[in-house]
Design a protein around this motif. Structure first.
Motif, mmCIF file in Angstrom:
data_model
loop_
_atom_site.group_PDB
_atom_site.id
_atom_site.type_symbol
_atom_site.label_atom_id
_atom_site.label_comp_id
_atom_site.label_asym_id
_atom_site.label_seq_id
_atom_site.Cartn_x
_atom_site.Cartn_y
_atom_site.Cartn_z
ATOM 1 N N THR A 67 0.852 -1.192 0.000
ATOM 2 C CA THR A 67 0.000 0.000 0.000
ATOM 3 C C THR A 67 0.884 1.238 0.000
ATOM 4 O OG1 THR A 67 -1.696 -1.153 1.291
ATOM 5 C CG2 THR A 67 -1.835 1.241 1.194
ATOM 6 N N THR A 68 0.577 2.168 -0.892
ATOM 7 C CA THR A 68 1.308 3.429 -0.901
ATOM 8 C C THR A 68 0.426 4.532 -0.334
ATOM 9 O OG1 THR A 68 2.671 4.929 -2.219
ATOM 10 C CG2 THR A 68 0.643 4.142 -3.240
ATOM 11 N N SER A 69 1.038 5.434 0.372
ATOM 12 C CA SER A 69 0.330 6.586 0.916
ATOM 13 C C SER A 69 1.270 7.783 0.874
ATOM 14 C CB SER A 69 -0.133 6.318 2.354
ATOM 15 O OG SER A 69 0.969 6.045 3.194
ATOM 16 N N GLY A 70 0.692 8.948 0.979
ATOM 17 C CA GLY A 70 1.515 10.141 0.889
ATOM 18 C C GLY A 70 1.076 11.227 1.837
ATOM 19 N N ASP A 71 2.023 11.997 2.276
ATOM 20 C CA ASP A 71 1.768 13.215 3.053
ATOM 21 C C ASP A 71 2.431 14.334 2.273
ATOM 22 O OD1 ASP A 71 2.170 14.180 6.544
ATOM 23 O OD2 ASP A 71 1.551 15.304 4.779
ATOM 24 N N PHE A 72 1.681 14.916 1.347
ATOM 25 C CA PHE A 72 2.283 15.891 0.450
ATOM 26 C C PHE A 72 2.587 17.205 1.163
ATOM 27 C CE2 PHE A 72 2.437 14.051 -3.800
ATOM 28 C CZ PHE A 72 1.747 12.871 -3.601
ATOM 29 N N ALA A 73 1.976 17.426 2.309
ATOM 30 C CA ALA A 73 2.340 18.600 3.111
ATOM 31 C C ALA A 73 3.756 18.450 3.639
ATOM 32 C CB ALA A 73 1.364 18.770 4.257
ATOM 33 N N LYS A 74 4.187 17.189 3.817
ATOM 34 C CA LYS A 74 5.541 16.897 4.289
ATOM 35 C C LYS A 74 6.421 16.396 3.153
ATOM 36 C CE LYS A 74 4.175 15.754 9.016
ATOM 37 N NZ LYS A 74 4.217 14.727 10.087
ATOM 38 N N ASN A 75 5.888 16.425 1.913
ATOM 39 C CA ASN A 75 6.662 16.005 0.736
ATOM 40 C C ASN A 75 7.187 14.588 0.898
ATOM 41 O OD1 ASN A 75 6.324 18.683 -0.179
ATOM 42 N ND2 ASN A 75 8.128 19.311 0.977
ATOM 43 N N THR A 76 6.373 13.725 1.453
ATOM 44 C CA THR A 76 6.804 12.376 1.794
ATOM 45 C C THR A 76 5.818 11.341 1.263
ATOM 46 O OG1 THR A 76 7.884 13.189 3.793
ATOM 47 C CG2 THR A 76 7.439 10.825 3.679
ATOM 48 N N VAL A 77 6.367 10.227 0.783
ATOM 49 C CA VAL A 77 5.559 9.099 0.344
ATOM 50 C C VAL A 77 6.029 7.856 1.070
ATOM 51 C CG1 VAL A 77 7.058 8.551 -1.617
ATOM 52 C CG2 VAL A 77 4.642 7.900 -1.679
ATOM 53 N N TYR A 78 5.092 6.944 1.316
ATOM 54 C CA TYR A 78 5.390 5.719 2.039
ATOM 55 C C TYR A 78 4.980 4.512 1.210
ATOM 56 C CZ TYR A 78 5.256 9.159 5.799
ATOM 57 O OH TYR A 78 5.454 10.283 6.574
ATOM 58 N N LEU A 79 5.636 3.401 1.455
ATOM 59 C CA LEU A 79 5.249 2.132 0.851
ATOM 60 C C LEU A 79 5.225 1.087 1.953
ATOM 61 C CD1 LEU A 79 4.539 0.676 -1.819
ATOM 62 C CD2 LEU A 79 6.954 -0.005 -1.930
ATOM 63 N N GLN A 80 4.041 0.668 2.325
ATOM 64 C CA GLN A 80 3.887 -0.399 3.305
ATOM 65 C C GLN A 80 3.848 -1.719 2.571
ATOM 66 O OE1 GLN A 80 3.740 -0.269 6.766
ATOM 67 N NE2 GLN A 80 3.836 -2.497 6.617
ATOM 68 N N MET A 81 4.787 -2.574 2.876
ATOM 69 C CA MET A 81 4.916 -3.852 2.188
ATOM 70 C C MET A 81 4.651 -4.974 3.181
ATOM 71 S SD MET A 81 8.266 -3.071 -0.166
ATOM 72 C CE MET A 81 9.365 -2.945 1.237
ATOM 73 N N ASN A 82 3.596 -5.719 2.955
ATOM 74 C CA ASN A 82 3.223 -6.840 3.815
ATOM 75 C C ASN A 82 3.317 -8.143 3.035
ATOM 76 O OD1 ASN A 82 2.553 -5.019 5.902
ATOM 77 N ND2 ASN A 82 0.468 -4.794 5.103
ATOM 78 N N ASN A 83 3.397 -9.232 3.779
ATOM 79 C CA ASN A 83 3.455 -10.563 3.172
ATOM 80 C C ASN A 83 4.517 -10.615 2.071
ATOM 81 O OD1 ASN A 83 2.790 -13.221 2.695
ATOM 82 N ND2 ASN A 83 1.059 -12.734 1.360
ATOM 83 N N LEU A 84 5.699 -10.166 2.403
ATOM 84 C CA LEU A 84 6.778 -10.097 1.416
ATOM 85 C C LEU A 84 7.190 -11.486 0.946
ATOM 86 C CD1 LEU A 84 8.738 -7.206 3.052
ATOM 87 C CD2 LEU A 84 8.088 -7.269 0.643
ATOM 88 N N ARG A 85 7.583 -11.525 -0.312
ATOM 89 C CA ARG A 85 7.999 -12.781 -0.949
ATOM 90 C C ARG A 85 9.430 -12.630 -1.449
ATOM 91 N NH1 ARG A 85 2.714 -12.764 -4.959
ATOM 92 N NH2 ARG A 85 1.098 -13.101 -3.345
ATOM 93 N N PRO A 86 10.139 -13.738 -1.606
ATOM 94 C CA PRO A 86 11.511 -13.641 -2.136
ATOM 95 C C PRO A 86 11.585 -12.899 -3.468
ATOM 96 C CG PRO A 86 11.143 -15.804 -1.216
ATOM 97 C CD PRO A 86 9.810 -15.101 -1.173
#
Length: 120
Positions: A67-86
């Motif tokens: 899931t990606t999300s952003g806080d453009f007031a802080k000029n920041t983007v996030y990527l939450q990565m769950n159930n990671l695979r090789p």
């Protein structure tokens, strides 16, 4: 413009990681930010993007897990990565589409990349 990504590392399959990317420098606005990845021997591919209007897009291979999300007031983007695979192992790059001051010309910028390694 600089994009500083962080949060990569080594994780076991099934685990989670959260990547962050912050933009800094001289620009008027950020239109969108996103994540791409490049695995060894493969081309860089889109992972997920988000616009300043909160419209998101992600690759089929990560839907339901990332899931990606952003806080453009802080000029920041996030990527939450769950159930990671090789097969998620890659260098993850942050990207931004921005506008220059005065002329409002569009331009892009890339971060330096952060390595995500998923062990089986």
């Amino acid at each position: 413009v600089q994009l500083q990504a962080s949060g990569g590392g080594l994780v076991q399959a099934g685990g989670s990681l959260r990547l962050s990317c912050a933009a800094s420098g001289d620009y008027f606005s950020i239109k969108s930010m996103g994540w791409y990845r490049q695995a060894p021997g493969k081309q860089r591919e889109l992972v997920a993007t988000i616009t300043s209007g909160d419209s998101t897009n992600c690759a089929d291979s990560v839907k339901g897990r990332f899931t990606t999300s952003g806080d453009f007031a802080k000029n920041t983007v996030y990527l939450q990565m769950n159930n990671l695979r090789p097969e998620d192992t890659a260098v993850y790059y942050c990207n931004a589409d921005l506008q220059t001051r005065i002329t409002l010309k569009n331009f892009g910028s890339w971060g330096q990349g952060t390595l995500v390694t998923v062990s089986s």
